[in-house]
Design a protein around this motif. Structure first.
Motif, short mmCIF file in Angstrom:
data_model
loop_
_atom_site.label_atom_id
_atom_site.label_comp_id
_atom_site.label_asym_id
_atom_site.label_seq_id
_atom_site.Cartn_x
_atom_site.Cartn_y
_atom_site.Cartn_z
N SER A 11 -52.48 -25.43 -35.49
CA SER A 11 -53.62 -25.42 -36.42
C SER A 11 -54.46 -26.68 -36.21
N LYS A 12 -54.05 -27.52 -35.25
CA LYS A 12 -54.74 -28.79 -34.94
C LYS A 12 -55.18 -28.79 -33.48
N ILE A 13 -55.93 -27.80 -33.06
CA ILE A 13 -56.22 -27.63 -31.64
C ILE A 13 -56.91 -28.84 -31.03
N GLU A 14 -57.90 -29.42 -31.69
CA GLU A 14 -58.61 -30.57 -31.11
C GLU A 14 -57.68 -31.77 -30.97
N GLU A 15 -56.82 -32.01 -31.95
CA GLU A 15 -55.87 -33.13 -31.88
C GLU A 15 -54.89 -32.94 -30.73
N GLY A 25 -53.54 -37.45 -18.47
CA GLY A 25 -54.64 -37.93 -17.65
C GLY A 25 -55.48 -36.80 -17.09
N ALA A 26 -55.18 -35.57 -17.48
CA ALA A 26 -55.93 -34.39 -17.01
C ALA A 26 -56.92 -33.97 -18.09
N ILE A 27 -57.97 -33.31 -17.66
CA ILE A 27 -58.96 -32.78 -18.59
C ILE A 27 -58.63 -31.31 -18.84
N ALA A 28 -58.55 -30.94 -20.10
CA ALA A 28 -58.28 -29.55 -20.46
C ALA A 28 -59.48 -28.68 -20.11
N VAL A 29 -59.18 -27.48 -19.64
CA VAL A 29 -60.22 -26.47 -19.43
C VAL A 29 -60.26 -25.65 -20.71
N ARG A 30 -61.41 -25.66 -21.37
CA ARG A 30 -61.57 -24.95 -22.65
C ARG A 30 -62.24 -23.61 -22.37
N PHE A 31 -61.47 -22.55 -22.57
CA PHE A 31 -61.99 -21.21 -22.33
C PHE A 31 -62.75 -20.67 -23.54
N THR A 32 -62.29 -21.04 -24.73
CA THR A 32 -62.96 -20.69 -25.99
C THR A 32 -62.69 -21.85 -26.94
N PRO A 33 -63.31 -21.88 -28.11
CA PRO A 33 -62.98 -22.93 -29.07
C PRO A 33 -61.52 -22.88 -29.55
N ASP A 34 -60.86 -21.74 -29.31
CA ASP A 34 -59.48 -21.55 -29.77
C ASP A 34 -58.45 -21.58 -28.66
N GLU A 37 -56.41 -24.98 -21.54
CA GLU A 37 -55.27 -25.16 -20.64
C GLU A 37 -55.35 -26.51 -19.94
N ILE A 38 -54.19 -27.10 -19.75
CA ILE A 38 -54.06 -28.30 -18.92
C ILE A 38 -53.18 -27.90 -17.75
N LYS A 39 -53.77 -27.91 -16.57
CA LYS A 39 -53.07 -27.46 -15.37
C LYS A 39 -52.46 -28.65 -14.63
N THR A 40 -51.22 -28.45 -14.17
CA THR A 40 -50.57 -29.41 -13.29
C THR A 40 -50.30 -28.69 -11.97
N LYS A 41 -49.70 -29.39 -11.01
CA LYS A 41 -49.40 -28.76 -9.73
C LYS A 41 -48.42 -27.61 -9.87
N THR A 42 -47.53 -27.67 -10.85
CA THR A 42 -46.46 -26.69 -10.93
C THR A 42 -46.53 -25.71 -12.09
N THR A 44 -48.76 -24.75 -16.19
CA THR A 44 -49.90 -24.95 -17.09
C THR A 44 -49.39 -25.10 -18.52
N LEU A 45 -49.96 -26.04 -19.24
CA LEU A 45 -49.72 -26.16 -20.66
C LEU A 45 -50.93 -25.54 -21.35
N ALA A 46 -50.70 -24.43 -22.05
CA ALA A 46 -51.77 -23.76 -22.77
C ALA A 46 -51.70 -24.18 -24.24
N ILE A 47 -52.86 -24.33 -24.85
CA ILE A 47 -52.94 -24.72 -26.26
C ILE A 47 -53.85 -23.71 -26.94
N GLY A 48 -53.27 -22.98 -27.89
CA GLY A 48 -54.04 -21.97 -28.60
C GLY A 48 -54.03 -22.23 -30.10
N SER A 49 -55.15 -21.98 -30.74
CA SER A 49 -55.20 -22.15 -32.19
C SER A 49 -54.51 -20.96 -32.85
N THR A 50 -54.21 -21.12 -34.12
CA THR A 50 -53.60 -20.02 -34.87
C THR A 50 -54.50 -18.79 -34.88
#
Length: 135
Positions: A11-15, A25-34, A37-42, A44-50
């Motif tokens: 519920s704290k997507i921006e934080e 040290g990576a920049i997240a790719v924002r596909f929508t406001p909700d 993804e933060i991609k690494t070589k191996t 991806t860490l995805a962050i989704g809002s509720t």
């Protein structure tokens, strides 16, 4: 089968996006406001809002800030150096300063804004270095 990503529902997507951008040290790719993804070589860490839960069956499918069993781990080149650079930003979220673990990794433990445990580590023993393909 390959592990492609781990997704955190929050519920704290921006934080969370800000925290993981700082830590990795990576920049997240924002596909929508909700969703970002933060991609690494191996993987991806995805962050989704509720708000994204509606696509998976509703609000009860996942609960933000409820994890107490998973550690999100990132291997870094030099965990001590990363800690020194990030220390002023991470005062409130540091669980354990860089410490050599019995299995040969030097680990820095943090909690993200939702309370998820995050481990930044560098292999330091001969066995740990070999395990991760180093010399």
């Amino acid at each position: 089968m390959n592990l492609i990503s781990i997704r955190i529902i929050t519920s704290k997507i921006e934080e969370l996006i800000h925290f993981y951008e700082q830590v990795t040290g990576a920049i997240a790719v924002r596909f929508t406001p909700d969703f970002a993804e933060i991609k690494t070589k191996t993987a991806t860490l995805a962050i989704g809002s509720t708000n994204t839960l509606q696509f998976f069956g509703g609000d009860t499918v996942a609960q933000p800030a409820q994890n107490r069993s998973v550690i999100i781990e990132f291997m870094v080149d030099d965990v001590q150096q990363r800690f020194e650079v990030l220390a002023p930003l991470l005062k409130e979220c540091t669980v354990q300063e860089p410490t050599v673990m019995p299995w040969g990794n030097k680990s820095l433990l943090l909690r993200d804004p939702d309370g998820n445990l995050v481990n930044l580590f560098t292999p330091v023993s001969k066995e740990a270095v070999a395990k991760f393909g180093g010399e």
